[in-house]
Design a protein around this motif. Structure first.
Motif, PDB file in Angstrom:
ATOM      1  N   ALA A   3      -3.304  51.537 -24.137  1.00 22.71           N
ATOM      2  CA  ALA A   3      -2.043  51.219 -23.131  1.00 22.71           C
ATOM      3  C   ALA A   3      -2.580  50.343 -21.741  1.00 22.71           C
ATOM      4  O   ALA A   3      -3.762  50.442 -21.291  1.00 22.71           O
ATOM      5  CB  ALA A   3      -0.777  52.144 -22.840  1.00 22.71           C
ATOM      6  N   ILE A   4      -2.008  49.131 -21.799  1.00 21.25           N
ATOM      7  CA  ILE A   4      -1.645  47.908 -20.183  1.00 21.25           C
ATOM      8  C   ILE A   4      -1.267  47.870 -19.854  1.00 21.25           C
ATOM      9  O   ILE A   4       0.516  47.972 -20.864  1.00 21.25           O
ATOM     10  CB  ILE A   4      -3.024  46.966 -21.724  1.00 21.25           C
ATOM     11  N   THR A   5      -0.685  46.887 -19.388  1.00 22.45           N
ATOM     12  CA  THR A   5       0.213  46.885 -17.999  1.00 22.45           C
ATOM     13  C   THR A   5      -0.071  45.455 -17.936  1.00 22.45           C
ATOM     14  O   THR A   5      -0.518  44.921 -17.157  1.00 22.45           O
ATOM     15  CB  THR A   5       0.445  47.207 -16.900  1.00 22.45           C
ATOM     16  N   ASN A   6       1.312  44.594 -18.378  1.00 23.84           N
ATOM     17  CA  ASN A   6       1.410  43.268 -17.963  1.00 23.84           C
ATOM     18  C   ASN A   6       1.202  42.765 -16.424  1.00 23.84           C
ATOM     19  O   ASN A   6       1.996  43.233 -16.018  1.00 23.84           O
ATOM     20  CB  ASN A   6       2.890  42.243 -19.071  1.00 23.84           C
ATOM     21  N   ALA A   7       0.597  41.670 -15.819  1.00 28.76           N
ATOM     22  CA  ALA A   7       0.027  41.766 -15.037  1.00 28.76           C
ATOM     23  C   ALA A   7       2.326  40.887 -13.915  1.00 28.76           C
ATOM     24  O   ALA A   7       1.965  41.091 -12.878  1.00 28.76           O
ATOM     25  CB  ALA A   7      -1.061  40.693 -14.212  1.00 28.76           C
ATOM     26  N   VAL A   8       2.092  40.505 -14.929  1.00 24.39           N
ATOM     27  CA  VAL A   8       3.691  39.663 -14.800  1.00 24.39           C
ATOM     28  C   VAL A   8       4.994  40.371 -14.473  1.00 24.39           C
ATOM     29  O   VAL A   8       5.479  40.463 -13.767  1.00 24.39           O
ATOM     30  CB  VAL A   8       3.970  38.755 -15.902  1.00 24.39           C
ATOM     31  N   ASP A   9       5.490  40.887 -15.576  1.00 26.15           N
ATOM     32  CA  ASP A   9       6.404  41.553 -15.706  1.00 26.15           C
ATOM     33  C   ASP A   9       6.290  42.976 -15.549  1.00 26.15           C
ATOM     34  O   ASP A   9       7.128  43.902 -15.152  1.00 26.15           O
ATOM     35  CB  ASP A   9       7.336  41.481 -17.219  1.00 26.15           C
ATOM     36  N   GLY A  10       5.042  43.820 -15.749  1.00 29.20           N
ATOM     37  CA  GLY A  10       4.604  45.090 -15.054  1.00 29.20           C
ATOM     38  C   GLY A  10       5.005  45.445 -16.502  1.00 29.20           C
ATOM     39  O   GLY A  10       5.333  47.425 -16.239  1.00 29.20           O
ATOM     40  N   LYS A  11       5.352  46.041 -17.632  1.00 27.62           N
ATOM     41  CA  LYS A  11       5.881  45.740 -18.764  1.00 27.62           C
ATOM     42  C   LYS A  11       4.417  46.460 -19.216  1.00 27.62           C
ATOM     43  O   LYS A  11       3.602  46.079 -19.538  1.00 27.62           O
ATOM     44  CB  LYS A  11       7.026  45.118 -19.674  1.00 27.62           C
ATOM     45  N   GLU A  12       4.951  47.946 -19.739  1.00 22.62           N
ATOM     46  CA  GLU A  12       3.449  48.549 -20.368  1.00 22.62           C
ATOM     47  C   GLU A  12       3.437  48.384 -22.037  1.00 22.62           C
ATOM     48  O   GLU A  12       5.018  47.815 -22.891  1.00 22.62           O
ATOM     49  CB  GLU A  12       3.750  49.907 -20.229  1.00 22.62           C
ATOM     50  N   MET A  13       2.337  47.711 -22.478  1.00 19.31           N
ATOM     51  CA  MET A  13       2.264  47.615 -23.857  1.00 19.31           C
ATOM     52  C   MET A  13       1.522  48.182 -24.362  1.00 19.31           C
ATOM     53  O   MET A  13       0.159  49.327 -23.851  1.00 19.31           O
ATOM     54  CB  MET A  13       2.012  46.785 -23.937  1.00 19.31           C
ATOM     55  N   ARG A  14       1.407  48.852 -25.548  1.00 19.93           N
ATOM     56  CA  ARG A  14       0.682  49.590 -26.566  1.00 19.93           C
ATOM     57  C   ARG A  14      -0.104  48.541 -27.582  1.00 19.93           C
ATOM     58  O   ARG A  14       0.087  47.567 -28.212  1.00 19.93           O
ATOM     59  CB  ARG A  14       1.523  50.092 -27.248  1.00 19.93           C
ATOM     60  N   LEU A  15      -1.639  49.514 -27.778  1.00 20.21           N
ATOM     61  CA  LEU A  15      -2.420  48.441 -28.741  1.00 20.21           C
ATOM     62  C   LEU A  15      -1.636  49.090 -30.336  1.00 20.21           C
ATOM     63  O   LEU A  15      -2.009  49.630 -31.127  1.00 20.21           O
ATOM     64  CB  LEU A  15      -3.750  49.187 -28.717  1.00 20.21           C
ATOM     65  N   ILE A  16      -2.034  47.888 -30.573  1.00 24.91           N
ATOM     66  CA  ILE A  16      -1.450  47.527 -32.678  1.00 24.91           C
ATOM     67  C   ILE A  16      -3.349  48.055 -32.736  1.00 24.91           C
ATOM     68  O   ILE A  16      -3.393  45.859 -33.148  1.00 24.91           O
ATOM     69  CB  ILE A  16      -0.648  46.997 -33.086  1.00 24.91           C
ATOM     70  N   PRO A  17      -3.961  48.140 -33.376  1.00 28.61           N
ATOM     71  CA  PRO A  17      -5.212  47.860 -34.108  1.00 28.61           C
ATOM     72  C   PRO A  17      -5.484  46.876 -34.918  1.00 28.61           C
ATOM     73  O   PRO A  17      -4.251  46.893 -36.077  1.00 28.61           O
ATOM     74  CB  PRO A  17      -6.431  49.343 -34.491  1.00 28.61           C
ATOM     75  N   ALA A  18      -6.616  46.024 -35.418  1.00 30.53           N
ATOM     76  CA  ALA A  18      -6.568  45.140 -36.492  1.00 30.53           C
ATOM     77  C   ALA A  18      -6.931  45.654 -37.746  1.00 30.53           C
ATOM     78  O   ALA A  18      -7.428  47.567 -38.306  1.00 30.53           O
ATOM     79  CB  ALA A  18      -7.710  44.233 -36.030  1.00 30.53           C
ATOM     80  N   GLY A  19      -6.335  45.273 -38.694  1.00 32.80           N
ATOM     81  CA  GLY A  19      -6.468  46.267 -40.053  1.00 32.80           C
ATOM     82  C   GLY A  19      -5.321  46.160 -41.457  1.00 32.80           C
ATOM     83  O   GLY A  19      -4.331  45.405 -40.221  1.00 32.80           O
TER      84      GLY A  19
END
Length: 357
Positions: free
Chosen positions: A120-136
């Motif tokens: 998970a990361i947080t977008n610096a602009v809107d502060g939203k949590e984002m989840r990783l979708i791995p390649a494959g």
């Protein structure tokens, strides 16, 4: 700000290594589309060109060479080029006796290593949590049009996506109003400031046209998901009927049969109703705009269904897809966004100073 003009890519530099030789002969089809193979002579020649447009968004460089001394020479050359200063490097060597399956596995391991990123990361602009979708690869639930499939070079039920991060929740009313306040953007006539402050701040922003969502995406540095990316994020790699599995559970979603009669706030059905990647409300609540490569000027795709969508429309043969005019601001239209991986994101997960990983 993340540059989204090109997808993330792995650059495989080869001068006779076993993996590269195999991929250039009988198994080039095994190579995922985001992995680019180049011979060392061409690569070194391109390093003398500034800027290196071909490798502008390289996420990781994999050097596959049988000669360790030559490999070190290439790495020194890479590190001397400012355009590749923060690009992590992986040096691999494979046995000449490695069989086909082992070599394909090496490629998958390279892919996994590239995406050894935080879940998970947080977008610096809107502060939203984002989840990783791995390649494959993943199995489609079907329902993607033949035109779309052909545009991606395949009509198979299995498809492939690059890695990306997706918003855990749809963009909320409060988040959308913050965007308007900070940018002075003029939204569609369906929206006014009071709309975001009615005790529904954490509910999805609705009444959002395609153009409205595009403006928000540009502000944050994100983009729309493609149908393949959205479906994989929602239903996982095995093409389940629902984000949580194959058994219908009305208490884990907000659709017509749920008898709620409107939107629900973010996380209302979490975590039991989340997708395999921990993403919420991908089945019902609001329709979400996606980017369909085959869209016409007067038609855009939305996916996922909404609070007033019957269950039968979310399964075969419709598979929770509709098309609408991009200027339409439906009371059940919302959106969430994704961000592609590029080397600046990947570099955050590896040692500094371009050390080998």
């Amino acid at each position: 700000m993340v540059n989204l003009t090109k997808p993330a890519s792995i650059l495989l530099v080869n001068t006779g290594g076993v993996v590269g030789n195999l991929l250039t002969s009988v198994s080039i089809q095994e190579l995922p589309p985001h992995i680019k193979l180049v011979d060392v002579a061409t690569f070194l020649q391109l390093l003398d060109i500034s800027p290196i447009e071909e490798f502008d968004h390289t996420s990781i460089i994999v050097i596959d060479m049988p000669d360790g001394y030559e490999s070190k020479s290439v790495k020194r050359k890479i590190k001397s080029n400012p355009a590749l200063l923060n690009t992590p490097i992986v040096d691999i060597q494979t046995s000449s006796g490695a069989d086909h399956d082992q070599l394909v596995e090496v490629i998958h391991k390279i892919n996994e290593r590239q995406h050894n990123l935080p879940p998970a990361i947080t977008n610096a602009v809107d502060g939203k949590e984002m989840r990783l979708i791995p390649a494959g690869s993943y199995k489609r639930r079907s329902g993607i049009s033949p035109d779309y499939s052909m545009a991606h070079g395949s009509q198979k039920t299995e498809s492939y996506t690059n890695a990306l991060y997706m918003d855990k929740h749809p963009v909320s009313r409060l988040e959308y109003q913050a965007f308007i306040d900070q940018t002075s953007y003029l939204p569609s006539a369906r929206w006014d400031k009071d709309f975001a402050h009615q005790g529904l701040e954490k509910h999805p922003a609705v009444g959002i046209t395609w153009q409205d969502a595009i403006a928000y995406a540009r502000w944050t540095g994100k983009r729309f998901a493609t149908p393949d990316e959205w479906e994989k994020a929602a239903f996982g790699i095995n093409g389940s009927l629902f984000p949580w599995g194959d058994e219908y559970r009305p208490n884990l979603c907000n659709i017509l049969e749920s008898n709620i009669g409107g939107t629900t706030p973010e996380g209302a059905n979490s975590p039991q109703g989340d997708s395999p990647y921990g993403i919420c409300d991908l089945f019902g609540n609001v329709w979400e705009w996606v980017y369909d490569w085959t869209a016409s000027s007067d038609s855009r795709m939305l996916m996922g269904g909404a609070w007033d969508t019957p269950l039968e429309y979310l399964l075969a043969p419709y598979y929770a897809r509709v098309r609408a005019n991009p200027g339409l601001a439906g009371e059940n239209f919302g959106f969430r966004l994704v961000v592609s991986l590029d080397y600046r994101i990947a570099a955050d997960a590896v040692p500094e100073n371009n050390q080998d990983v």
